[in-house]
Design a protein around this motif. Structure first.
Motif, PDB file in Angstrom:
ATOM      1  N   GLN A  52       0.820  -1.221   0.000  1.00 48.34           N
ATOM      2  CA  GLN A  52       0.000   0.000   0.000  1.00 48.34           C
ATOM      3  C   GLN A  52       0.851   1.267   0.000  1.00 48.34           C
ATOM      4  N   GLU A  53       1.934   1.224   0.734  1.00 53.65           N
ATOM      5  CA  GLU A  53       2.814   2.397   0.830  1.00 53.65           C
ATOM      6  C   GLU A  53       3.838   2.434  -0.312  1.00 53.65           C
ATOM      7  N   ASN A  54       3.724   1.492  -1.203  1.00 54.79           N
ATOM      8  CA  ASN A  54       4.589   1.416  -2.385  1.00 54.79           C
ATOM      9  C   ASN A  54       6.071   1.170  -2.061  1.00 54.79           C
ATOM     10  N   TYR A  55       6.341   0.586  -0.903  1.00 60.39           N
ATOM     11  CA  TYR A  55       7.716   0.175  -0.598  1.00 60.39           C
ATOM     12  C   TYR A  55       8.042  -1.083  -1.396  1.00 60.39           C
ATOM     13  N   LEU A  56       7.007  -1.848  -1.646  1.00 65.46           N
ATOM     14  CA  LEU A  56       7.147  -3.098  -2.383  1.00 65.46           C
ATOM     15  C   LEU A  56       6.321  -2.977  -3.654  1.00 65.46           C
ATOM     16  N   ASN A  57       7.011  -3.016  -4.780  1.00 66.94           N
ATOM     17  CA  ASN A  57       6.338  -2.845  -6.066  1.00 66.94           C
ATOM     18  C   ASN A  57       7.024  -3.784  -7.058  1.00 66.94           C
ATOM     19  N   GLU A  58       6.316  -4.850  -7.401  1.00 72.70           N
ATOM     20  CA  GLU A  58       6.897  -5.909  -8.238  1.00 72.70           C
ATOM     21  C   GLU A  58       7.330  -5.396  -9.616  1.00 72.70           C
ATOM     22  N   GLU A  59       6.543  -4.503 -10.211  1.00 68.96           N
ATOM     23  CA  GLU A  59       6.917  -3.988 -11.535  1.00 68.96           C
ATOM     24  C   GLU A  59       8.160  -3.111 -11.440  1.00 68.96           C
ATOM     25  N   ARG A  60       8.185  -2.243 -10.434  1.00 73.08           N
ATOM     26  CA  ARG A  60       9.364  -1.383 -10.256  1.00 73.08           C
ATOM     27  C   ARG A  60      10.611  -2.238 -10.016  1.00 73.08           C
ATOM     28  N   PHE A  61      10.450  -3.278  -9.183  1.00 77.04           N
ATOM     29  CA  PHE A  61      11.560  -4.192  -8.922  1.00 77.04           C
ATOM     30  C   PHE A  61      12.044  -4.824 -10.234  1.00 77.04           C
ATOM     31  N   THR A  62      11.102  -5.351 -11.013  1.00 77.39           N
ATOM     32  CA  THR A  62      11.439  -6.055 -12.252  1.00 77.39           C
ATOM     33  C   THR A  62      12.154  -5.127 -13.223  1.00 77.39           C
ATOM     34  N   ARG A  63      11.650  -3.910 -13.358  1.00 78.62           N
ATOM     35  CA  ARG A  63      12.267  -2.943 -14.272  1.00 78.62           C
ATOM     36  C   ARG A  63      13.685  -2.587 -13.820  1.00 78.62           C
ATOM     37  N   SER A  64      13.882  -2.345 -12.536  1.00 77.72           N
ATOM     38  CA  SER A  64      15.230  -1.963 -12.098  1.00 77.72           C
ATOM     39  C   SER A  64      16.174  -3.164 -12.162  1.00 77.72           C
ATOM     40  N   TYR A  65      15.654  -4.353 -11.928  1.00 73.17           N
ATOM     41  CA  TYR A  65      16.466  -5.578 -12.039  1.00 73.17           C
ATOM     42  C   TYR A  65      16.942  -5.750 -13.483  1.00 73.17           C
ATOM     43  N   ILE A  66      16.014  -5.594 -14.420  1.00 71.84           N
ATOM     44  CA  ILE A  66      16.354  -5.741 -15.847  1.00 71.84           C
ATOM     45  C   ILE A  66      17.402  -4.705 -16.256  1.00 71.84           C
ATOM     46  N   ILE A  89       8.784 -14.041 -10.342  1.00 73.60           N
ATOM     47  CA  ILE A  89       8.170 -12.963 -11.116  1.00 73.60           C
ATOM     48  C   ILE A  89       7.474 -13.620 -12.310  1.00 73.60           C
ATOM     49  N   SER A  90       6.264 -13.173 -12.612  1.00 74.58           N
ATOM     50  CA  SER A  90       5.490 -13.815 -13.680  1.00 74.58           C
ATOM     51  C   SER A  90       6.068 -13.516 -15.058  1.00 74.58           C
ATOM     52  N   GLU A  91       5.896 -14.486 -15.937  1.00 78.14           N
ATOM     53  CA  GLU A  91       6.337 -14.386 -17.333  1.00 78.14           C
ATOM     54  C   GLU A  91       5.762 -13.112 -17.978  1.00 78.14           C
ATOM     55  N   LYS A  92       4.498 -12.857 -17.687  1.00 80.27           N
ATOM     56  CA  LYS A  92       3.795 -11.707 -18.269  1.00 80.27           C
ATOM     57  C   LYS A  92       4.464 -10.392 -17.864  1.00 80.27           C
ATOM     58  N   LEU A  93       4.782 -10.272 -16.579  1.00 77.54           N
ATOM     59  CA  LEU A  93       5.418  -9.048 -16.079  1.00 77.54           C
ATOM     60  C   LEU A  93       6.835  -8.909 -16.649  1.00 77.54           C
ATOM     61  N   ILE A  94       7.542 -10.012 -16.723  1.00 72.51           N
ATOM     62  CA  ILE A  94       8.906  -9.978 -17.275  1.00 72.51           C
ATOM     63  C   ILE A  94       8.861  -9.455 -18.716  1.00 72.51           C
ATOM     64  N   SER A  95       7.982 -10.035 -19.525  1.00 70.84           N
ATOM     65  CA  SER A  95       7.864  -9.624 -20.935  1.00 70.84           C
ATOM     66  C   SER A  95       7.505  -8.149 -21.050  1.00 70.84           C
ATOM     67  N   LYS A  96       6.564  -7.719 -20.219  1.00 74.25           N
ATOM     68  CA  LYS A  96       6.119  -6.324 -20.234  1.00 74.25           C
ATOM     69  C   LYS A  96       7.284  -5.370 -19.931  1.00 74.25           C
ATOM     70  N   CYS A  97       8.161  -5.786 -19.022  1.00 77.94           N
ATOM     71  CA  CYS A  97       9.235  -4.901 -18.544  1.00 77.94           C
ATOM     72  C   CYS A  97      10.498  -4.930 -19.411  1.00 77.94           C
ATOM     73  N   PHE A  98      10.563  -5.858 -20.349  1.00 80.72           N
ATOM     74  CA  PHE A  98      11.768  -5.927 -21.192  1.00 80.72           C
ATOM     75  C   PHE A  98      11.934  -4.695 -22.080  1.00 80.72           C
ATOM     76  N   ASP A  99      10.914  -3.820 -22.128  1.00 82.68           N
ATOM     77  CA  ASP A  99      11.080  -2.579 -22.896  1.00 82.68           C
ATOM     78  C   ASP A  99      12.068  -1.627 -22.209  1.00 82.68           C
ATOM     79  N   GLU A 100      12.552  -2.010 -21.032  1.00 80.59           N
ATOM     80  CA  GLU A 100      13.608  -1.243 -20.362  1.00 80.59           C
ATOM     81  C   GLU A 100      14.922  -1.338 -21.148  1.00 80.59           C
ATOM     82  N   ILE A 101      15.047  -2.385 -21.947  1.00 81.13           N
ATOM     83  CA  ILE A 101      16.275  -2.571 -22.727  1.00 81.13           C
ATOM     84  C   ILE A 101      16.039  -2.065 -24.138  1.00 81.13           C
ATOM     85  N   ASP A 102      16.819  -1.092 -24.511  1.00 85.05           N
ATOM     86  CA  ASP A 102      16.737  -0.555 -25.866  1.00 85.05           C
ATOM     87  C   ASP A 102      17.307  -1.590 -26.837  1.00 85.05           C
ATOM     88  N   GLU A 103      16.563  -1.857 -27.899  1.00 81.51           N
ATOM     89  CA  GLU A 103      16.958  -2.896 -28.862  1.00 81.51           C
ATOM     90  C   GLU A 103      18.328  -2.611 -29.486  1.00 81.51           C
TER      91      GLU A 103
END
Length: 154
Positions: A52-66, A89-103
């Motif tokens: 709720q306080e946004n200390y834990l955010n799976e998408e933010r984590f995934t994006r910064s990890y990538i 981390i779900s396959e769906k979220l991983i795929s969504k976040c791969f746009d962090e990497i410029d082709e």
């Protein structure tokens, strides 16, 4: 040695600091909670609070990890994906976040690692140099097709 016992609020604060220090995923926080031997209700309450306080955010984590694993460690998508899956981390979220990497950056990185590694394999026959370089890039998590495309360009 006895484990020091903490109050609920102290534990909550420790977990907040754990999340503030570096983006975390649910699995890491759950692992950390095991240290405190909390009852399920307390775990749930803390987890809810962190979300709720946004200390834990799976998408933010995934994006910064990538970003970190690619731009700092130069891992390929395969290795990044495998490691994120181990963190549940779900396959769906991983795929969504791969746009962090410029082709273009991705291709440039493959080419650079390829050239660096290939140039160090001086005392081998051409096909050995190529196959060792392909194996090396694959071990770094780069896709076979992308590696072969890089080969064709050189």
């Amino acid at each position: 040695m006895d484990k020091k016992s903490f109050t609920f609020d102290e534990i909550k604060l420790k977990l907040v600091n754990y999340c503030v220090y570096q983006d975390r995923c649910h699995a890491e926080v759950e692992q950390k909670m095991k240290e405190f031997m909390l009852i399920p209700e307390a775990k749930e309450e803390i987890m809810l609070y962190l979300l709720q306080e946004n200390y834990l955010n799976e998408e933010r984590f995934t994006r910064s990890y990538i970003r970190g694993k690619f731009y700092i460690k130069h891992w390929g998508k395969g290795k990044i994906k495998m490691n994120l899956k181990q963190k549940q981390i779900s396959e769906k979220l991983i795929s969504k976040c791969f746009d962090e990497i410029d082709e273009a950056d991705y291709e440039k990185t493959i080419r650079k690692i390829f050239e660096d590694y290939y140039s160090r394999q001086k005392d081998q026959k051409e096909y050995q140099r190529k196959s060792k370089t392909i194996k090396y890039l694959m071990s770094r998590g780069f896709e076979y097709e992308k590696i072969i495309d890089t080969f064709d360009e050189t």
